[in-house]
Design a protein around this motif. Structure first.
Motif, mmCIF file in Angstrom:
data_model
loop_
_atom_site.group_PDB
_atom_site.id
_atom_site.type_symbol
_atom_site.label_atom_id
_atom_site.label_comp_id
_atom_site.label_asym_id
_atom_site.label_seq_id
_atom_site.Cartn_x
_atom_site.Cartn_y
_atom_site.Cartn_z
ATOM 1 N N ASN A 71 30.500 34.466 37.818
ATOM 2 C CA ASN A 71 29.541 34.522 38.919
ATOM 3 C C ASN A 71 29.252 35.979 39.242
ATOM 4 O O ASN A 71 30.027 36.870 38.892
ATOM 5 N N LEU A 72 28.129 36.202 39.906
ATOM 6 C CA LEU A 72 27.719 37.574 40.202
ATOM 7 C C LEU A 72 27.340 37.730 41.680
ATOM 8 O O LEU A 72 26.525 36.960 42.192
ATOM 9 N N HIS A 73 27.974 38.696 42.330
ATOM 10 C CA HIS A 73 27.617 39.015 43.723
ATOM 11 C C HIS A 73 26.895 40.358 43.701
ATOM 12 O O HIS A 73 27.432 41.324 43.171
ATOM 13 N N VAL A 74 25.718 40.418 44.291
ATOM 14 C CA VAL A 74 24.991 41.691 44.333
ATOM 15 C C VAL A 74 24.749 42.083 45.791
ATOM 16 O O VAL A 74 24.171 41.326 46.567
ATOM 17 N N HIS A 75 25.220 43.267 46.141
ATOM 18 C CA HIS A 75 24.977 43.799 47.485
ATOM 19 C C HIS A 75 23.800 44.767 47.385
ATOM 20 O O HIS A 75 23.826 45.705 46.582
ATOM 21 N N VAL A 76 22.752 44.512 48.173
ATOM 22 C CA VAL A 76 21.569 45.377 48.146
ATOM 23 C C VAL A 76 21.675 46.380 49.291
ATOM 24 O O VAL A 76 21.654 46.006 50.465
ATOM 25 N N GLU A 77 21.819 47.644 48.907
ATOM 26 C CA GLU A 77 22.108 48.690 49.908
ATOM 27 C C GLU A 77 21.027 48.822 50.966
ATOM 28 O O GLU A 77 21.322 48.896 52.163
ATOM 29 N N SER A 78 19.752 48.841 50.543
ATOM 30 C CA SER A 78 18.663 49.131 51.493
ATOM 31 C C SER A 78 18.564 48.080 52.595
ATOM 32 O O SER A 78 18.260 48.400 53.734
ATOM 33 N N SER A 79 18.819 46.812 52.242
ATOM 34 C CA SER A 79 18.646 45.734 53.229
ATOM 35 C C SER A 79 19.965 45.205 53.769
ATOM 36 O O SER A 79 19.986 44.483 54.759
ATOM 37 N N GLY A 80 21.055 45.524 53.097
ATOM 38 C CA GLY A 80 22.360 44.980 53.483
ATOM 39 C C GLY A 80 22.539 43.532 53.039
ATOM 40 O O GLY A 80 23.549 42.898 53.360
ATOM 41 N N GLU A 81 21.549 42.998 52.305
ATOM 42 C CA GLU A 81 21.631 41.587 51.879
ATOM 43 C C GLU A 81 22.647 41.397 50.755
ATOM 44 O O GLU A 81 22.891 42.310 49.970
ATOM 45 N N GLN A 82 23.202 40.167 50.714
ATOM 46 C CA GLN A 82 24.133 39.798 49.644
ATOM 47 C C GLN A 82 23.483 38.700 48.818
ATOM 48 O O GLN A 82 23.045 37.698 49.382
ATOM 49 N N TYR A 83 23.422 38.868 47.528
ATOM 50 C CA TYR A 83 22.937 37.785 46.662
ATOM 51 C C TYR A 83 24.121 37.233 45.893
ATOM 52 O O TYR A 83 24.886 38.007 45.306
ATOM 53 N N ARG A 84 24.300 35.909 45.911
ATOM 54 C CA ARG A 84 25.439 35.321 45.191
ATOM 55 C C ARG A 84 24.894 34.377 44.122
ATOM 56 O O ARG A 84 24.356 33.322 44.442
ATOM 57 N N PHE A 85 24.999 34.795 42.874
ATOM 58 C CA PHE A 85 24.528 33.980 41.759
ATOM 59 C C PHE A 85 25.708 33.160 41.241
ATOM 60 O O PHE A 85 26.713 33.727 40.800
#
Ligand SMILES: Nc1ncnc2c1ncn2[C@@H]1O[C@H](COP(=O)(O)OP(=O)(O)OP(=O)(O)O)[C@@H](O)[C@H]1O
Ligand SMILES: [Mg+2]
Length: 310
Positions: free
Chosen positions: A92-106
């Motif tokens: 699985n892949l967790h991506v933290h997007v710095e500019s928005s603070g959002e977390q994407y969990r694939f």
């Protein structure tokens, strides 16, 4: 001391990374990935280890990703018992997007388990000494239907194992079929789906949990309520535990930390109140950390001391 085992039918090797921004088409440059073990039962065993207890994680490990998962758990000093699976353990892949603070969990589908592999896992479970606790947590992978889960729990209970379940949907329904579960921990949404009705009032949640206890499905039901803590029911009554107000960074791993903590307390013969307090404390402790980190012993102890002083 009561021994603790966890069973994860759909483990994962999780990687987490950070990217400055997210947009389609172009290349998204990411930081070097951090790898972490994943999967319900595996995280429960890790949480128990962090809290100073001991739990053996049973799971299928496939291919190089399976080997990597085992090596990460070995580094964390979590005892494992695995069977070799043909399908590679999912990533699985967790991506933290710095500019928005959002977390994407694939989240990828679990690796398929063959009949033979499921049987090998069941044999591991049936080799566990009578009186031990078995925590079954997480989703069912392709190849394993709900009837197989019901049977596995029946066989485990037949061998004297005390079963704890944290799952959702049809898997949770199937796990409750044999009855006499030591503990189940649905969240409010999972409980609502289970009893097939909306639970909008606090009393509705308690009534639904009490029904599960009274019908003999489980000895204890702890309904986790996110920032509101938890409501716990057994045949002697019910308790409600509310965590202190806190700044939560990420709720990933809260449920698994809570189940780990409550399992440890059950193994020590704690009361319903003590068990629920420790579970809420560990769940809330997991939210203090950023990212996917589970509960720490120090934070859990601090919160449990606060709860006991109320
Ligand atoms: N925002 C929050 N603030 C404080 N504590 C929290 C928060 N979210 C969760 N917790 C703690 O963690 C426990 C379990 O959380 P929750 O009810 O969200 O479980 P869950 O839905 O099973 O979570 P998961 O997504 O990890 O499976 C709660 O009982 C509570 O103690
Ligand atoms: Mg959960």
């Amino acid at each position: 001391m009561v021994k603790i085992y966890t069973l994860t039918l759909s483990p994962s090797l999780d990687s987490a990374t950070v990217t400055p921004q997210i947009y389609p088409e172009g290349k998204l440059r990411c930081s070097a990935p951090m790898f972490e073990p994943g999967g319900g039962g595996i995280n429960v065993a890790r949480a128990i280890t962090y809290l100073g207890g001991n739990a053996t994680a049973i799971f299928p490990a496939g291919g190089a990703t399976g080997e990597h998962l085992v090596s990460l758990l070995t580094e964390e000093k979590v005892p494992v018992e695995t069977i070799n699976a043909e399908d590679w353990t999912r990533q699985n892949l967790h991506v933290h997007v710095e500019s928005s603070g959002e977390q994407y969990r694939f989240v990828m589908p679990g690796a398929r388990l063959s009949e033979k592999e499921f049987h090998q896992l069941e044999e591991k479970v049936l080799a566990i000494e009578s009186g031990a606790i078995l925590v079954i947590s997480g989703s069912l992978p392709p190849g394993v239907d709900t009837a197989k889960l019901t049977q596995l729990i029946r066989h485990a209970q037949g061998n004297g194992l005390r079963c704890i379940v944290d799952s959702s949907g049809d898997a949770l329904l199937a796990a409750l079929e044999p009855g006499n579960l030591e503990l189940v921990k649905p969240n409010q949404k999972e409980l609502s789906a289970l009893v097939n009705r909306e639970l909008s009032q606090p009393d509705d949640v308690r009534t639904a949990a009490q029904e599960l206890v009274q019908s003999g499905k489980a000895h204890r039901v702890v309904v986790s309520l996110g920032p509101q803590g938890a409501l716990a029911v057994d045949k002697t009554g019910f308790v409600q535990v509310v965590p202190p107000p806190m700044k939560s960074q990420s709720t990933v791993g809260a449920g698994d930390s809570m189940v780990g903590a409550m399992t440890l307390k059950l193994a020590q013969g704690a009361s319903l109140l003590e068990m629920t307090r420790y579970g809420v404390a560990a769940g809330s402790a997991a939210t203090i950390n950023q990212g996917t980190r589970l509960c720490s012993l120090a934070d859990t102890q601090k919160i449990v001391d606060y709860l006991a002083s109320q």
